[in-house]
Motif scaffolding. Structure first.
Motif, PDB file in Angstrom:
ATOM      1  N   ALA A   1       1.682   3.268  -5.595  1.00  0.00           N
ATOM      2  CA  ALA A   1       2.100   4.254  -6.594  1.00  0.00           C
ATOM      3  C   ALA A   1       3.607   4.382  -6.511  1.00  0.00           C
ATOM      4  CB  ALA A   1       1.446   5.606  -6.313  1.00  0.00           C
ATOM      5  N   MET A   2       4.207   4.791  -7.613  1.00  0.00           N
ATOM      6  CA  MET A   2       5.664   5.003  -7.589  1.00  0.00           C
ATOM      7  C   MET A   2       6.025   6.057  -8.616  1.00  0.00           C
ATOM      8  SD  MET A   2       8.807   2.302  -7.957  1.00  0.00           S
ATOM      9  CE  MET A   2       7.842   1.013  -7.304  1.00  0.00           C
ATOM     10  N   VAL A   3       6.852   7.009  -8.178  1.00  0.00           N
ATOM     11  CA  VAL A   3       7.274   8.054  -9.112  1.00  0.00           C
ATOM     12  C   VAL A   3       8.703   8.468  -8.784  1.00  0.00           C
ATOM     13  CG1 VAL A   3       6.160   9.844  -7.686  1.00  0.00           C
ATOM     14  CG2 VAL A   3       6.651  10.325 -10.061  1.00  0.00           C
ATOM     15  N   GLY A   4       9.449   8.774  -9.828  1.00  0.00           N
ATOM     16  CA  GLY A   4      10.808   9.268  -9.649  1.00  0.00           C
ATOM     17  C   GLY A   4      10.953  10.611 -10.337  1.00  0.00           C
ATOM     18  N   VAL A   5      11.817  11.468  -9.788  1.00  0.00           N
ATOM     19  CA  VAL A   5      12.111  12.738 -10.460  1.00  0.00           C
ATOM     20  C   VAL A   5      13.611  12.990 -10.432  1.00  0.00           C
ATOM     21  CG1 VAL A   5       9.881  13.803  -9.885  1.00  0.00           C
ATOM     22  CG2 VAL A   5      11.855  14.195  -8.390  1.00  0.00           C
ATOM     23  N   ASP A   6      14.064  13.699 -11.453  1.00  0.00           N
ATOM     24  CA  ASP A   6      15.459  14.132 -11.492  1.00  0.00           C
ATOM     25  C   ASP A   6      15.522  15.415 -12.317  1.00  0.00           C
ATOM     26  OD1 ASP A   6      18.310  12.400 -10.895  1.00  0.00           O
ATOM     27  OD2 ASP A   6      18.457  14.181 -12.178  1.00  0.00           O
ATOM     28  N   LEU A   7      16.446  16.277 -11.926  1.00  0.00           N
ATOM     29  CA  LEU A   7      16.621  17.545 -12.644  1.00  0.00           C
ATOM     30  C   LEU A   7      17.245  17.344 -14.016  1.00  0.00           C
ATOM     31  CD1 LEU A   7      18.177  20.131 -10.125  1.00  0.00           C
ATOM     32  CD2 LEU A   7      16.046  20.359 -11.427  1.00  0.00           C
ATOM     33  N   LEU A  30      15.450  17.903   3.477  1.00  0.00           N
ATOM     34  CA  LEU A  30      14.792  17.347   4.666  1.00  0.00           C
ATOM     35  C   LEU A  30      13.482  18.083   4.958  1.00  0.00           C
ATOM     36  CD1 LEU A  30      17.771  16.565   7.090  1.00  0.00           C
ATOM     37  CD2 LEU A  30      16.164  14.935   6.063  1.00  0.00           C
ATOM     38  N   THR A  31      13.481  19.390   4.759  1.00  0.00           N
ATOM     39  CA  THR A  31      12.263  20.178   5.016  1.00  0.00           C
ATOM     40  C   THR A  31      11.157  19.794   4.033  1.00  0.00           C
ATOM     41  OG1 THR A  31      13.633  21.983   5.811  1.00  0.00           O
ATOM     42  CG2 THR A  31      11.370  22.546   5.195  1.00  0.00           C
ATOM     43  N   GLU A  32      11.504  19.721   2.746  1.00  0.00           N
ATOM     44  CA  GLU A  32      10.481  19.417   1.740  1.00  0.00           C
ATOM     45  C   GLU A  32       9.990  17.970   1.861  1.00  0.00           C
ATOM     46  OE1 GLU A  32       8.547  20.973   0.037  1.00  0.00           O
ATOM     47  OE2 GLU A  32       7.933  19.752  -1.689  1.00  0.00           O
ATOM     48  N   MET A  33      10.882  17.038   2.168  1.00  0.00           N
ATOM     49  CA  MET A  33      10.440  15.649   2.307  1.00  0.00           C
ATOM     50  C   MET A  33       9.545  15.483   3.543  1.00  0.00           C
ATOM     51  SD  MET A  33      11.437  14.423  -0.412  1.00  0.00           S
ATOM     52  CE  MET A  33      11.866  15.896  -1.340  1.00  0.00           C
ATOM     53  N   HIS A  34       9.793  16.308   4.554  1.00  0.00           N
ATOM     54  CA  HIS A  34       8.921  16.277   5.733  1.00  0.00           C
ATOM     55  C   HIS A  34       7.498  16.666   5.327  1.00  0.00           C
ATOM     56  CE1 HIS A  34       7.435  17.176   9.799  1.00  0.00           C
ATOM     57  NE2 HIS A  34       8.376  16.334  10.190  1.00  0.00           N
ATOM     58  N   VAL A  83      11.856  16.996 -13.008  1.00  0.00           N
ATOM     59  CA  VAL A  83      11.286  17.960 -12.057  1.00  0.00           C
ATOM     60  C   VAL A  83      12.296  18.140 -10.926  1.00  0.00           C
ATOM     61  CG1 VAL A  83       9.422  18.298 -10.368  1.00  0.00           C
ATOM     62  CG2 VAL A  83       8.899  17.250 -12.561  1.00  0.00           C
ATOM     63  N   ASP A  84      12.337  19.352 -10.368  1.00  0.00           N
ATOM     64  CA  ASP A  84      13.157  19.607  -9.181  1.00  0.00           C
ATOM     65  C   ASP A  84      12.479  18.936  -7.986  1.00  0.00           C
ATOM     66  OD1 ASP A  84      14.442  20.628  -6.958  1.00  0.00           O
ATOM     67  OD2 ASP A  84      14.660  22.639  -7.807  1.00  0.00           O
ATOM     68  N   ALA A  85      13.209  18.074  -7.318  1.00  0.00           N
ATOM     69  CA  ALA A  85      12.629  17.340  -6.185  1.00  0.00           C
ATOM     70  C   ALA A  85      12.177  18.280  -5.072  1.00  0.00           C
ATOM     71  CB  ALA A  85      13.647  16.347  -5.640  1.00  0.00           C
ATOM     72  N   LEU A  86      12.741  19.462  -5.033  1.00  0.00           N
ATOM     73  CA  LEU A  86      12.399  20.398  -3.958  1.00  0.00           C
ATOM     74  C   LEU A  86      11.194  21.257  -4.331  1.00  0.00           C
ATOM     75  CD1 LEU A  86      15.979  21.554  -2.915  1.00  0.00           C
ATOM     76  CD2 LEU A  86      14.661  19.578  -2.155  1.00  0.00           C
ATOM     77  N   HIS A  87      10.772  21.180  -5.591  1.00  0.00           N
ATOM     78  CA  HIS A  87       9.644  22.002  -6.055  1.00  0.00           C
ATOM     79  C   HIS A  87       8.750  21.172  -6.963  1.00  0.00           C
ATOM     80  CE1 HIS A  87      12.896  24.908  -5.117  1.00  0.00           C
ATOM     81  NE2 HIS A  87      11.904  25.503  -4.488  1.00  0.00           N
ATOM     82  N   THR A  88       8.173  20.139  -6.416  1.00  0.00           N
ATOM     83  CA  THR A  88       7.341  19.242  -7.242  1.00  0.00           C
ATOM     84  C   THR A  88       5.925  19.781  -7.401  1.00  0.00           C
ATOM     85  OG1 THR A  88       6.721  18.024  -5.262  1.00  0.00           O
ATOM     86  CG2 THR A  88       8.567  17.139  -6.553  1.00  0.00           C
ATOM     87  N   GLY A  89       5.519  20.655  -6.490  1.00  0.00           N
ATOM     88  CA  GLY A  89       4.141  21.148  -6.527  1.00  0.00           C
ATOM     89  C   GLY A  89       3.127  20.110  -6.056  1.00  0.00           C
ATOM     90  N   LEU A  90       3.602  19.009  -5.504  1.00  0.00           N
ATOM     91  CA  LEU A  90       2.681  17.956  -5.044  1.00  0.00           C
ATOM     92  C   LEU A  90       2.107  18.335  -3.671  1.00  0.00           C
ATOM     93  CD1 LEU A  90       4.834  14.884  -6.099  1.00  0.00           C
ATOM     94  CD2 LEU A  90       2.562  15.480  -6.987  1.00  0.00           C
ATOM     95  N   GLU A 123       0.811  -1.220   0.000  1.00  0.00           N
ATOM     96  CA  GLU A 123       0.000   0.000   0.000  1.00  0.00           C
ATOM     97  C   GLU A 123       0.848   1.276   0.000  1.00  0.00           C
ATOM     98  OE1 GLU A 123      -0.051  -2.469   2.053  1.00  0.00           O
ATOM     99  OE2 GLU A 123       0.101  -1.844   4.144  1.00  0.00           O
ATOM    100  N   ASP A 124       2.171   1.134  -0.037  1.00  0.00           N
ATOM    101  CA  ASP A 124       3.044   2.318  -0.033  1.00  0.00           C
ATOM    102  C   ASP A 124       2.903   3.124  -1.320  1.00  0.00           C
ATOM    103  OD1 ASP A 124       4.274   2.180   2.444  1.00  0.00           O
ATOM    104  OD2 ASP A 124       6.002   1.028   1.731  1.00  0.00           O
ATOM    105  N   ARG A 125       2.797   4.435  -1.147  1.00  0.00           N
ATOM    106  CA  ARG A 125       2.963   5.355  -2.284  1.00  0.00           C
ATOM    107  C   ARG A 125       4.424   5.801  -2.199  1.00  0.00           C
ATOM    108  NH1 ARG A 125      -1.023   9.651  -0.219  1.00  0.00           N
ATOM    109  NH2 ARG A 125      -0.066   8.874   1.681  1.00  0.00           N
ATOM    110  N   ILE A 126       5.191   5.493  -3.230  1.00  0.00           N
ATOM    111  CA  ILE A 126       6.654   5.616  -3.140  1.00  0.00           C
ATOM    112  C   ILE A 126       7.158   6.761  -4.009  1.00  0.00           C
ATOM    113  CG2 ILE A 126       8.855   4.405  -3.474  1.00  0.00           C
ATOM    114  CD1 ILE A 126       7.288   1.758  -3.162  1.00  0.00           C
ATOM    115  N   PHE A 127       8.063   7.539  -3.446  1.00  0.00           N
ATOM    116  CA  PHE A 127       8.681   8.652  -4.176  1.00  0.00           C
ATOM    117  C   PHE A 127      10.191   8.459  -4.155  1.00  0.00           C
ATOM    118  CE2 PHE A 127       9.760  13.434  -4.001  1.00  0.00           C
ATOM    119  CZ  PHE A 127       9.743  13.552  -5.381  1.00  0.00           C
ATOM    120  N   ASN A 128      10.798   8.613  -5.335  1.00  0.00           N
ATOM    121  CA  ASN A 128      12.261   8.538  -5.426  1.00  0.00           C
ATOM    122  C   ASN A 128      12.783   9.845  -6.002  1.00  0.00           C
ATOM    123  OD1 ASN A 128      14.583   6.645  -7.514  1.00  0.00           O
ATOM    124  ND2 ASN A 128      14.975   7.696  -5.602  1.00  0.00           N
ATOM    125  N   PRO A 129      12.981  10.841  -5.110  1.00  0.00           N
ATOM    126  CA  PRO A 129      13.531  12.098  -5.603  1.00  0.00           C
ATOM    127  C   PRO A 129      14.992  11.876  -5.995  1.00  0.00           C
ATOM    128  CG  PRO A 129      13.316  12.152  -3.213  1.00  0.00           C
ATOM    129  CD  PRO A 129      12.782  10.829  -3.653  1.00  0.00           C
TER     130      PRO A 129
END
Ligand SMILES: C[S@@+](CC[C@H](N)C(=O)[O-])C[C@H]1O[C@@H](n2cnc3c(N)ncnc32)[C@H](O)[C@@H]1O
Length: 356
Positions: free
Chosen positions: A231-237, A300-304, A261-268, A206-212
């Motif tokens: 769910a699973m999604v990855g992003v890279d600049l 760390l702030t954005e992942m929080h 996408v910038d991992a720090l500004h995904t807009g999610l 049931e994990d929704r997984i993010f790989n910044p």
């Protein structure tokens, strides 16, 4: 020279019940090689292999199809092992021992289809090793390639006896060289480490997984091969990294979204993910230390924000001083070290973080 006893490994370990299908195949002794720091991950995976028995650390006896062992993901190599009652490697050059050794290695070549061989032993430059290489070249009808030989043959003194043992890697390449890797990038993660990160992070359907910062997609591919997730999604600049990850995922036959996408500004929205797993820039091949000093706290702030209340954040980094200082300074996370691994000349550490 006196006739030496039969190698130990040719003797069955236990009497079998009549009608036991396992009795049809002789058991062989094997040993796994793990990256230093990941021995427990490899051992835990070994414990799940049906028919593996007499397990001592990463050594075991196994009567099943060796192909099953080549699918292990937490070890970097699997070797078939056999011991000879000889006091030093020179003894392996005796007529009988050489015949037995060649038969043992031919079986490994039959299993793995190796096209060349090399020797790994203390004193591999010695005249004895040179003679052994010559003899094996003829006996196996394979070229000797001291640097790149596909059949890796290790010679070492027995741990629990007076003789010498020979280990033959049953695959031409290490197990960490995955078939799905059609694209490589500098700074790409060893697939065995990616597997270990996911194993220790916990695997939940049931994990929704993010790989910044997904790079070539190692963490994405390894997780999708382990089983389903919500769910699973990855992003890279870097657009090259995005293309590379997509190519690897396609080769693995998996459909996972990777975006530039910038991992720090995904807009999610906040709390979008239950598991965030990242191999952050280490400041050598990728990124630099000064940039990391700004990137890591922002990360760390954005992942929080993106992590769900009970979610987990898993981080692998070589910026250990920086990361541990931030863990002290930043409230909002509790952290536990998962492992420190030696891989590719580095000693990165892995941490599991949860929200306080
Ligand atoms: C250590 S590499 C990841 C390697 C990856 N685990 C692999 O196996 O290939 C770090 C990646 O972070 C990316 N990166 C750095 N800063 C980023 C950011 N702010 N957002 C997204 N990606 C970023 C880099 O382009 C690089 O691909």
């Amino acid at each position: 020279m006196p006739r030496s006893p039969h190698p130990r490994s040719s003797q069955p370990q236990r009497p079998r019940r009549q009608g036991d299908h396992r009795a049809r195949q002789p058991a062989h002794e094997y040993v796994l090689e793990a990256l230093p720091g990941l021995e427990e991950v490899a051992a835990a995976e070994l414990a799940t292999v049906p028919l593996a028995r007499d397990i001592r650390g990463l050594r075991f006896w196994y009567p099943g199809e060796p192909e099953r062992l080549t699918r292990l993901r937490g070890a970097v190599a699997v070797y078939r092992v056999r011991a000879w009652d000889v006091p030093r490697p020179r003894g392996l050059l005796g007529h009988q021992q050489l015949g037995e050794l060649a038969a043992f290695l031919e079986e490994a070549v039959r299993l793995g289809g190796h096209r060349s061989f090399r020797l790994a032993a203390a004193g591999r430059e010695s005249s004895v090793m040179a003679r052994l290489a010559d003899e094996l070249q003829t006996a196996l009808n394979l070229p000797f390639d001291p640097e790149e030989g596909e059949l890796l043959i290790r010679l070492r003194p027995q741990e629990d006896g007076p003789g010498w043992e020979v280990l033959a890697r049953i695959t031409p390449r290490p197990l960490s060289a995955r078939a799905w890797r059609v694209c490589n990038l500098g700074g790409g993660l060893n697939a065995t480490v990616a597997f270990a990160l996911h194993r220790l992070a916990g695997q939940r359907d049931e994990d929704r997984i993010f790989n910044p910062m997904s790079g070539s997609g190692t963490l994405l591919v390894e997780r999708t091969l382990m089983g389903p997730s919500a769910a699973m999604v990855g992003v890279d600049l870097d657009p090259r990294a995005v293309e590379c990850a997509r190519a690897n995922l396609q080769a693995a036959g998996r459909d996972v979204e990777v975006a530039q996408v910038d991992a720090l500004h995904t807009g999610l929205p906040a709390r979008s993910f239950d598991l965030i797993v990242s191999d952050l820039p280490w400041g050598d091949a990728i990124g630099d230390h000064r940039a990391n000093a700004a990137l890591y706290p922002a990360f760390l702030t954005e992942m929080h924000r993106l992590c769900s209340r009970q979610g987990r954040l898993v981080v692998l980094t070589h910026e250990i001083r920086l990361f541990e200082r931030l863990l002290h300074e930043q409230t909002g996370w509790h952290a536990r070290e998962l492992f420190q691994v030696y891989s590719g000349g580095h000693h990165p550490k892995a941490y599991l973080l949860g929200k306080t």
